[in-house]
Motif scaffolding. Sequence first.
Motif, PDB file in Angstrom:
ATOM      1  N   ARG A 459       0.824  -1.215   0.000  1.00 61.39           N
ATOM      2  CA  ARG A 459       0.000   0.000   0.000  1.00 61.39           C
ATOM      3  C   ARG A 459       0.859   1.267   0.000  1.00 61.39           C
ATOM      4  NH1 ARG A 459      -3.485  -3.152   3.454  1.00 61.39           N
ATOM      5  NH2 ARG A 459      -2.390  -2.366   5.296  1.00 61.39           N
ATOM      6  N   GLU A 460       1.970   1.234   0.750  1.00 54.52           N
ATOM      7  CA  GLU A 460       2.850   2.401   0.780  1.00 54.52           C
ATOM      8  C   GLU A 460       3.561   2.594  -0.564  1.00 54.52           C
ATOM      9  OE1 GLU A 460       3.453   4.844   3.557  1.00 54.52           O
ATOM     10  OE2 GLU A 460       1.439   3.952   3.437  1.00 54.52           O
ATOM     11  N   LEU A 461       3.920   1.519  -1.212  1.00 49.71           N
ATOM     12  CA  LEU A 461       4.516   1.631  -2.547  1.00 49.71           C
ATOM     13  C   LEU A 461       3.536   2.297  -3.513  1.00 49.71           C
ATOM     14  CD1 LEU A 461       6.316  -1.832  -2.932  1.00 49.71           C
ATOM     15  CD2 LEU A 461       7.436   0.408  -2.984  1.00 49.71           C
ATOM     16  N   ILE A 462       2.275   1.898  -3.437  1.00 44.80           N
ATOM     17  CA  ILE A 462       1.255   2.489  -4.304  1.00 44.80           C
ATOM     18  C   ILE A 462       1.056   3.964  -3.962  1.00 44.80           C
ATOM     19  CG2 ILE A 462      -1.199   2.449  -4.895  1.00 44.80           C
ATOM     20  CD1 ILE A 462      -1.078  -0.618  -4.498  1.00 44.80           C
ATOM     21  N   ARG A 463       0.984   4.272  -2.672  1.00 35.78           N
ATOM     22  CA  ARG A 463       0.789   5.675  -2.245  1.00 35.78           C
ATOM     23  C   ARG A 463       1.902   6.571  -2.760  1.00 35.78           C
ATOM     24  NH1 ARG A 463       2.655   9.063   1.511  1.00 35.78           N
ATOM     25  NH2 ARG A 463       4.044   7.501   2.421  1.00 35.78           N
ATOM     26  N   CYS A 464       3.123   6.068  -2.719  1.00 35.25           N
ATOM     27  CA  CYS A 464       4.281   6.862  -3.152  1.00 35.25           C
ATOM     28  C   CYS A 464       4.555   6.730  -4.646  1.00 35.25           C
ATOM     29  CB  CYS A 464       5.519   6.455  -2.352  1.00 35.25           C
ATOM     30  SG  CYS A 464       5.419   6.839  -0.596  1.00 35.25           S
ATOM     31  N   GLU A 465       3.694   5.981  -5.345  1.00 31.82           N
ATOM     32  CA  GLU A 465       3.814   5.805  -6.792  1.00 31.82           C
ATOM     33  C   GLU A 465       5.174   5.218  -7.164  1.00 31.82           C
ATOM     34  OE1 GLU A 465       2.943   9.659  -8.448  1.00 31.82           O
ATOM     35  OE2 GLU A 465       0.783   9.404  -8.169  1.00 31.82           O
ATOM     36  N   ARG A 466       5.549   4.181  -6.453  1.00 22.90           N
ATOM     37  CA  ARG A 466       6.834   3.523  -6.702  1.00 22.90           C
ATOM     38  C   ARG A 466       6.631   2.018  -6.846  1.00 22.90           C
ATOM     39  NH1 ARG A 466       7.788   8.257  -6.759  1.00 22.90           N
ATOM     40  NH2 ARG A 466       9.702   9.336  -6.099  1.00 22.90           N
ATOM     41  N   GLU A 467       7.612   1.364  -7.491  1.00 25.78           N
ATOM     42  CA  GLU A 467       7.655  -0.086  -7.565  1.00 25.78           C
ATOM     43  C   GLU A 467       9.117  -0.514  -7.599  1.00 25.78           C
ATOM     44  OE1 GLU A 467       5.674  -1.384 -11.049  1.00 25.78           O
ATOM     45  OE2 GLU A 467       7.039  -0.384 -12.449  1.00 25.78           O
ATOM     46  N   LEU A 468       9.345  -1.782  -7.333  1.00 22.67           N
ATOM     47  CA  LEU A 468      10.710  -2.308  -7.269  1.00 22.67           C
ATOM     48  C   LEU A 468      11.004  -3.169  -8.477  1.00 22.67           C
ATOM     49  CD1 LEU A 468      10.583  -3.143  -3.495  1.00 22.67           C
ATOM     50  CD2 LEU A 468      12.328  -1.663  -4.519  1.00 22.67           C
ATOM     51  N   ARG A 469      12.177  -2.965  -9.024  1.00 22.21           N
ATOM     52  CA  ARG A 469      12.707  -3.832 -10.065  1.00 22.21           C
ATOM     53  C   ARG A 469      14.062  -4.322  -9.584  1.00 22.21           C
ATOM     54  NH1 ARG A 469      11.243  -0.147 -15.451  1.00 22.21           N
ATOM     55  NH2 ARG A 469       8.956  -0.229 -15.149  1.00 22.21           N
ATOM     56  N   GLY A 470      14.044  -5.517  -9.040  1.00 26.64           N
ATOM     57  CA  GLY A 470      15.249  -5.986  -8.371  1.00 26.64           C
ATOM     58  C   GLY A 470      15.525  -5.091  -7.184  1.00 26.64           C
ATOM     59  N   HIS A 471      16.757  -4.605  -7.080  1.00 20.88           N
ATOM     60  CA  HIS A 471      17.138  -3.705  -5.989  1.00 20.88           C
ATOM     61  C   HIS A 471      17.140  -2.249  -6.445  1.00 20.88           C
ATOM     62  CE1 HIS A 471      18.295  -7.454  -4.031  1.00 20.88           C
ATOM     63  NE2 HIS A 471      18.363  -6.779  -2.898  1.00 20.88           N
ATOM     64  N   ARG A 472      16.285  -1.931  -7.409  1.00 14.78           N
ATOM     65  CA  ARG A 472      16.112  -0.561  -7.883  1.00 14.78           C
ATOM     66  C   ARG A 472      14.681  -0.116  -7.626  1.00 14.78           C
ATOM     67  NH1 ARG A 472      16.063  -0.780 -13.146  1.00 14.78           N
ATOM     68  NH2 ARG A 472      16.088   1.501 -13.362  1.00 14.78           N
ATOM     69  N   LEU A 473      14.546   1.128  -7.122  1.00 19.26           N
ATOM     70  CA  LEU A 473      13.235   1.717  -6.900  1.00 19.26           C
ATOM     71  C   LEU A 473      12.931   2.643  -8.076  1.00 19.26           C
ATOM     72  CD1 LEU A 473      10.933   1.940  -4.730  1.00 19.26           C
ATOM     73  CD2 LEU A 473      12.046   4.070  -4.010  1.00 19.26           C
TER      74      LEU A 473
END
Length: 480
Positions: A459-473
């Motif tokens: 939920r926090e990832l969605i709120r901050c409009e972020r996602e993870l690709r491996g060890h990259r945000l």
Amino acid sequence: MTQQLWSSQRHQTAIGRVGLSLPARRAVGDLQLEPNMGVLDYGCGRGGDVRALRHIGFDAAGWDPVHFPDGRREPAEVVLLTYVLNVIENPAERRETLLRAWDLAKTTLVVSARLRWERNQIKGTEYSDGILTQRRTFQHLYAAGELRDYVEETTGVRCVSAAPGIVYAFKDDAARLSYLARQVAPDGGWLESEDTASAITSVVAHLEQRGRLPQLEEMPEPIMSLLGHLRQAELRRLAEQEADPMKVERSAERGALDTLLFLALELFHGRGPFSSLPLPIQLDIRAFFPSYTEACRRADRLLFKLRDDAYVRRAMNRSIAGKFTATALYVHRRALHRIPTVLRLYEQCASIAAGRPGEWSVVKLRHQGRGVSWLDYPEFDTDPHPRIAASYAVDLGTLKSSFTSYADSTNRPLLHRKHEFLAEDDPAAPKYRRLTEAEVRAGLYESPHLIGMEEGWERELIRCERELRGHRLVRRTTGT
């Protein structure tokens, strides 16, 4: 009626296995089972361990009163008594079975049994000192440390808990001490040597790893043969010319601390004379301490400090490895040797009390009270926020243990700031630290109480409009 029930139904507990059982696999990993040893699986059930051991080159035999009644029951170097004691409802027969297996073991008896925290997996009612299952079988479950105590009392020798519910009993106490020494300071191995020059290179490597020159009697036979013509003084001169002084100094400091840790642990069993110690430990004491008496005094002081809450807390706070919190220190297994010796002793004491599990990634050492938890994050290095798979905890005050599996959980706890669980010079730490810094800048850690579980973190990832690709945000793409 009851006796007939047990004699006819006990065999139903035997499991058909493909591959080694956990106790046999652990014994192989601990070098208690090696291909040149004869092995007897006493109460082998359907014979899964016997077949698997033969497949990898062991001289293995099995006997079982139902499935293999004609199997060999002859003495062997190592005897396995795997999940047998827990299915015997008669305490006298239980003890007699253990003694028979012990009598057949020439060097080591490996005993395993089910533990009390497995009670919720067994459907049945209380009967005598165990459980009468719905399948009309019996299970006697052991508390943490109880199995080791029972094997010690029955065999009359000191035993070690290799893992939860797995105990090693040694016919020769020197073998037990060697096993403990390897747990404290694993052997570094020797480089292959075909001539004098390569043999000296191997000695240099030992000097840099152990902090002292090896004695001839410690060396593998090929190296001993190649260097036997050299006087000790000449070998020392040649090795010290090639060795890195800084590596030798650091290894000598670590070797002295490892020796103190071994001597502190051995006090739990009653410390023996100097001559009873494994040869490498004897040589370490001679190299790093004025005398055995002085080394024992320092080890005793280390044990005394373990009882001091303030001292333990300070040691955790000053540790160069691990994450210090309000209640505990969390350390990744590959950084465990970097924490203060008193904290390594803390973890080892819990291992002696109840056994260290085979699968774990992070250990939690409480400074409020005394308790240790081994936490398994199987994807620690590949998942930027690894999910916990299982936890095994031991309370050192009560010796009660508990096991929690998260296999069926859809909202598991996960880790953040992975670099904090490691030593600063761990090769993976910079990558993990960069990810943490990016997540802080993105505002993902503004509400720590929301992100400890999978669903809250998502939920926090969605709120901050972020996602993870491996060890990259990265910024979340539209529609993700």
